[in-house]
Structures are given as structure tokens and as C-alpha cells.
Design a protein around this motif. Structure first.
Motif, PDB file in Angstrom:
ATOM      1  N   ILE A 166      11.782   1.322  -4.136  1.00  0.00           N
ATOM      2  CA  ILE A 166      13.529   0.952  -4.054  1.00  0.00           C
ATOM      3  C   ILE A 166      13.751   1.722  -3.165  1.00  0.00           C
ATOM      4  N   GLU A 167      14.425   2.847  -3.258  1.00  0.00           N
ATOM      5  CA  GLU A 167      15.072   4.124  -2.696  1.00  0.00           C
ATOM      6  C   GLU A 167      14.168   4.642  -1.663  1.00  0.00           C
ATOM      7  N   THR A 168      13.012   4.485  -1.847  1.00  0.00           N
ATOM      8  CA  THR A 168      12.362   4.792  -0.197  1.00  0.00           C
ATOM      9  C   THR A 168      12.994   4.048   0.914  1.00  0.00           C
ATOM     10  N   LEU A 169      12.279   2.305   0.121  1.00  0.00           N
ATOM     11  CA  LEU A 169      12.451   1.617   1.231  1.00  0.00           C
ATOM     12  C   LEU A 169      13.693   1.161   1.554  1.00  0.00           C
ATOM     13  N   GLY A 170      14.790   1.740   0.915  1.00  0.00           N
ATOM     14  CA  GLY A 170      15.847   1.755   0.594  1.00  0.00           C
ATOM     15  C   GLY A 170      16.686   2.653   1.611  1.00  0.00           C
ATOM     16  N   SER A 171      16.051   3.564   1.603  1.00  0.00           N
ATOM     17  CA  SER A 171      16.937   5.245   2.481  1.00  0.00           C
ATOM     18  C   SER A 171      15.996   4.937   4.003  1.00  0.00           C
ATOM     19  N   SER A 172      14.504   4.308   4.436  1.00  0.00           N
ATOM     20  CA  SER A 172      13.837   4.623   5.063  1.00  0.00           C
ATOM     21  C   SER A 172      15.215   3.280   6.876  1.00  0.00           C
ATOM     22  N   SER A 173      15.042   4.183   7.928  1.00  0.00           N
ATOM     23  CA  SER A 173      16.074   3.827   9.169  1.00  0.00           C
ATOM     24  C   SER A 173      14.686   2.854   9.515  1.00  0.00           C
ATOM     25  N   ASN A 174      13.435   2.622   8.895  1.00  0.00           N
ATOM     26  CA  ASN A 174      12.685   1.881  10.372  1.00  0.00           C
ATOM     27  C   ASN A 174      11.390   1.625   9.392  1.00  0.00           C
ATOM     28  N   THR A 175      11.077   0.502   9.236  1.00  0.00           N
ATOM     29  CA  THR A 175      10.003   0.083   7.386  1.00  0.00           C
ATOM     30  C   THR A 175       9.090  -0.746   8.373  1.00  0.00           C
ATOM     31  N   THR A 176       7.618  -1.001   8.327  1.00  0.00           N
ATOM     32  CA  THR A 176       6.610  -1.391   8.626  1.00  0.00           C
ATOM     33  C   THR A 176       5.727  -2.623   6.834  1.00  0.00           C
ATOM     34  N   VAL A 177       6.155  -3.330   7.115  1.00  0.00           N
ATOM     35  CA  VAL A 177       5.549  -3.937   5.788  1.00  0.00           C
ATOM     36  C   VAL A 177       3.971  -4.756   6.497  1.00  0.00           C
ATOM     37  N   MET A 178       2.596  -4.340   5.780  1.00  0.00           N
ATOM     38  CA  MET A 178       1.530  -4.663   6.812  1.00  0.00           C
ATOM     39  C   MET A 178       0.996  -5.642   6.317  1.00  0.00           C
ATOM     40  N   PHE A 179      -0.012  -6.425   6.384  1.00  0.00           N
ATOM     41  CA  PHE A 179      -1.268  -7.196   5.313  1.00  0.00           C
ATOM     42  C   PHE A 179      -1.602  -7.853   6.845  1.00  0.00           C
ATOM     43  N   ASP A 180      -3.233  -7.632   5.758  1.00  0.00           N
ATOM     44  CA  ASP A 180      -4.586  -8.827   6.592  1.00  0.00           C
ATOM     45  C   ASP A 180      -3.949 -10.721   5.932  1.00  0.00           C
ATOM     46  N   PRO A 181      -4.149 -11.715   6.944  1.00  0.00           N
ATOM     47  CA  PRO A 181      -3.534 -12.911   5.985  1.00  0.00           C
ATOM     48  C   PRO A 181      -4.736 -13.536   5.105  1.00  0.00           C
ATOM     49  N   ASP A 182      -5.968 -12.890   5.965  1.00  0.00           N
ATOM     50  CA  ASP A 182      -6.923 -13.009   4.401  1.00  0.00           C
ATOM     51  C   ASP A 182      -6.595 -12.689   3.099  1.00  0.00           C
ATOM     52  N   GLU A 183      -6.236 -11.906   2.889  1.00  0.00           N
ATOM     53  CA  GLU A 183      -5.564 -11.618   2.024  1.00  0.00           C
ATOM     54  C   GLU A 183      -4.842 -13.081   0.750  1.00  0.00           C
ATOM     55  N   LEU A 184      -3.990 -13.205   1.628  1.00  0.00           N
ATOM     56  CA  LEU A 184      -3.773 -14.560   0.703  1.00  0.00           C
ATOM     57  C   LEU A 184      -4.457 -15.981   0.987  1.00  0.00           C
ATOM     58  N   THR A 185      -5.309 -16.096  -0.154  1.00  0.00           N
ATOM     59  CA  THR A 185      -6.455 -16.991  -0.160  1.00  0.00           C
ATOM     60  C   THR A 185      -5.647 -18.190  -0.767  1.00  0.00           C
ATOM     61  N   ASP A 186      -4.270 -18.212  -1.375  1.00  0.00           N
ATOM     62  CA  ASP A 186      -4.013 -19.516  -1.879  1.00  0.00           C
ATOM     63  C   ASP A 186      -2.865 -20.344  -1.469  1.00  0.00           C
ATOM     64  N   GLU A 187      -3.014 -21.600  -1.625  1.00  0.00           N
ATOM     65  CA  GLU A 187      -1.805 -21.816  -0.779  1.00  0.00           C
ATOM     66  C   GLU A 187      -0.468 -21.920  -1.209  1.00  0.00           C
ATOM     67  N   HIS A 188      -0.635 -21.254  -1.747  1.00  0.00           N
ATOM     68  CA  HIS A 188       0.551 -20.959  -2.873  1.00  0.00           C
ATOM     69  C   HIS A 188       0.890 -19.694  -2.048  1.00  0.00           C
ATOM     70  N   ASP A 189       0.400 -19.114  -1.293  1.00  0.00           N
ATOM     71  CA  ASP A 189       0.667 -17.537  -1.526  1.00  0.00           C
ATOM     72  C   ASP A 189       1.463 -17.731   0.191  1.00  0.00           C
ATOM     73  N   GLN A 190       2.552 -19.220   0.855  1.00  0.00           N
ATOM     74  CA  GLN A 190       3.019 -19.151   1.476  1.00  0.00           C
ATOM     75  C   GLN A 190       4.468 -18.845   1.694  1.00  0.00           C
ATOM     76  N   MET A 191       4.295 -19.090   0.197  1.00  0.00           N
ATOM     77  CA  MET A 191       5.767 -18.743  -0.789  1.00  0.00           C
ATOM     78  C   MET A 191       5.740 -17.335  -0.873  1.00  0.00           C
ATOM     79  N   LEU A 192       4.945 -16.218  -0.838  1.00  0.00           N
ATOM     80  CA  LEU A 192       4.568 -15.331  -0.544  1.00  0.00           C
ATOM     81  C   LEU A 192       5.200 -14.116   0.439  1.00  0.00           C
TER      82      LEU A 192
END
Length: 348
Positions: free
Chosen positions: A139-165
Motif C-alpha cells: 500500500i505504501e509503495t503504491l501510494g508513493s509511486s509516481s508511475n505504476t504498472t499492474v501486469m497480468f496474463d488474461p489466461d490467468e483469469l479462468t473463471d467467468e466471475h474474474d471480469q469483476m476482478l
């Protein structure tokens, strides 16, 4: 890319529809983008500018094993950079040479709740109330970062409810972007699917599914919710094509004709009319769209081997026709038969 172009041309001649197979995660990302927009970035931008990298899940690293050495190594060679990796596995046997600065273990079932808690933690940062059930360092690192990238592979999301994620990840980036730059990078390791979808969009203006009409091309939103049985009921015949190298099985959809580069991907009794084709980028030259949709890469194919390996799949594949050649031939045959029919009818 040329294979998709030829498939589109065949559809124009025959009136057939064309669809690009999508995983559950790919559909989730596209539906969120269509309904809520996106805060995207590229690998190059991430490498040059991001002060904090947050990778969610192992798929983006497992499916692209050279990703860490080629891109993340540059991040860690510079000061004031931090890489958080979130996984549901313990970091006992880390397979890559470059390691993250922090490895957090989140049970897969808690990802949605933890992303929501991360948003709450950011909103409460600086106040006395910091009671959130996740790592305060993140939380503190994200709150102080001037430039952040959140990276993931769509194939990691195998559940239909992952759209909410995916939606919560977007909300997190939007909230943080009020104060600093925060982006999402959906890294798709299935470059064959990425390329086919991109070329289909270029040529038809339709995403994922297109059908030729008198005025151009049309797409139907209802197609996105189709099950395999729906496809069988909707269409009289199915031609399945895959020429990009892959170890994955073909979709569990019965096909009348199957063009595939890997015989092991074909399910006996399900995929009929199998024809082996050259693997694009391995056995023949090919262009692919990169998984971040930022650039097009050229992959030069190998020359046919002169070694005595006639029984190996690789050797057979190198001498097999390309999917482009087969689709082009089919389109020419359809045009030829139609022109002969019209000529005979006119004479009559």
C-alpha cells in the motif's frame, strides 16, 4: 497475419462468418474495455518509466519465459525501482534468474477481495485507520509511486466471475491516476490469437466475430456468450484453423475441416478432416502482434531440414503447405466455380 487476411477473403467469397477463439480471461478483458474503457501501457513504456511493477499471477512469466530476462532485468538495474510479484504459490523454486524485490502469496480465491482492500488501503493512507488485511508495504509503495504498472496474463483469469476482478483493477488504476500515473498491462502470451483479432479488427471493423453483408461486415454481441453447443447449432459447417505454434489443445468444438500445426492438439473423434500445416514463424516466415498490442514482430522461418527425420512431426510440418496457401486455393476454387456457373447460365 496473412492467414487471417486469407480467411477473411474466403469468408467474403463464400459468405461464411469468421470468429477468433477467445479464452475466458480474454473475453473478460475485452468486455471491461468495451464497457468501462482502459488505462493501458506497453512493455517499452513500463521498462523506461514505471517506478513500481506489480505482476499478478504466474502465467505471464510462465507462458513467456524470456520476459523477465529481457524486460525486468533492466528495471532492477536502476535505482528507485520496485517489483512486487503476487502469486498463490510459495517462492521456494523461483524459475527465473531475476527475482522480484517482494513476493506476496495471495490465495487465488482472495484476489478479488485483496484488490478491493488495496483500494481501501490507498484511500486511508496517511490516516490513522490502516486496518486492511494485506501487506502494508504494498500500500505504501503504491501510494508513493509516481508511475505504476499492474501486469497480468488474461489466461490467468479462468473463471467467468474474474471480469469483476478486472473491473476492480481498472478502478484501482483510475483512483491512483488522480495523483500519479497508474496503468494496466494485460500481457497476452497467445500471440496467434492477438494477431488474428488485431487483423480481423483492421479488415472488418469487428472484434472477435465478423460476418459479411451487402454493406460491409456485421458483428453480434450475442456471439460472445455462445457455448460450444451453440456454435454447432448456429452453423452448418465449421473450419478450424491454427497455424501459430502452440502446445494447447484445440477448442472442444467439433470441426468438419481442421488445419493445425500440431497433431497432438487435435482431439480424435472431435476435430475431423485434419490437415497438417506449417507452423507460422517456425517453418515459414510470419508477422505476429506482440502480447501488449504495441508492435508487430517478424519471425523468420527455418529452411526445410535435409536430415533424415522424415518420421518426425517437425520434419513433416516443414514440408507441409501453409494455411495461407490452402485458404487462398479454396477461395480461388470457389471464385472459379461461380464464374463457370455464371458463364454457363449466360450462354444458356
Amino acid at each position: 497475419m496473412q492467414t487471417t487476411r486469407c480467411a477473411v477473403q474466403l469468408c467474403q467469397v463464400t459468405g461464411a462468418a469468421i470468429a477468433v477463439s477467445q479464452s475466458t480471461g480474454q473475453r473478460s478483458v475485452q468486455q471491461v474495455m468495451a464497457s468501462d474503457g482502459w488505462l493501458g501501457t506497453t512493455l517499452a513504456d513500463m521498462t523506461r518509466h514505471s517506478r513500481l511493477i506489480l505482476t499478478l499471477g504466474d502465467r505471464c512469466l510462465e507462458n513467456s519465459p524470456l520476459l523477465v530476462d529481457r524486460f525486468f532485468s533492466e528495471l532492477l538495474d536502476r535505482s528507485q525501482r520496485h517489483w512486487f510479484h503476487i502469486s498463490d504459490k510459495q517462492p521456494d523454486n523461483w524459475p527465473h534468474h531475476v527475482r522480484p524485490d517482494s513476493h506476496l502469496v495471495w490465495p487465488r480465491s482472495s484476489w478479488y477481495a485483496n484488490v478491493v482492500s488495496l483500494q481501501l488501503g490507498l484511500r486511508r493512507l496517511g490516516s490513522q485507520s490502516r486496518c486492511v488485511p494485506i501487506d502494508l508495504r504494498l500500500i505504501e509503495t503504491l501510494g508513493s509511486s509516481s508511475n505504476t504498472t499492474v501486469m497480468f496474463d488474461p489466461d490467468e483469469l479462468t473463471d467467468e466471475h474474474d471480469q469483476m476482478l478486472v473491473q476492480q483493477l481498472l478502478h484501482l488504476c483510475r483512483y491512483r491516476s488522480q495523483y500519479a500515473r497508474c496503468n494496466l498491462l494485460a500481457w497476452d502470451s497467445d500471440v496467434g490469437s492477438v494477431t488474428a483479432q488485431t487483423v480481423l479488427l483492421w479488415l472488418t471493423g469487428c472484434c472477435g466475430f465478423a460476418r459479411p453483408t451487402l454493406s460491409g461486415w456485421s458483428s453480434h454481441d450475442s456471439i460472445a456468450g455462445y457455448s460450444w453447443s451453440d456454435w454447432q447449432e448456429q452453423f452448418d459447417g465449421i473450419l478450424m484453423i491454427r497455424c501459430a505454434p502452440s502446445m494447447r489443445r484445440l477448442p472442444q468444438l467439433s470441426s468438419d475441416i481442421t488445419l493445425c500445426e500440431n497433431p497432438r492438439s487435435v482431439v480424435a473423434g472431435l476435430h475431423h478432416g485434419f490437415h497438417l500445416v506449417a507452423a507460422a514463424g517456425l517453418d515459414c516466415d510470419a508477422f505476429f502482434c506482440r502480447g501488449d498490442h504495441a508492435m508487430i514482430s517478424f519471425s523468420k522461418g527455418q529452411k526445410p531440414s535435409q536430415a533424415t527425420t522424415a518420421e518426425s512431426n517437425a520434419s513433416k510440418r516443414r514440408f507441409a503447405p501453409t494455411a495461407t496457401e490452402l485458404l487462398s486455393s479454396a477461395a480461388r476454387l470457389v471464385r472459379s466455380s461461380r464464374s463457370k456457373h455464371l458463364f454457363t447460365k449466360k450462354l444458356a
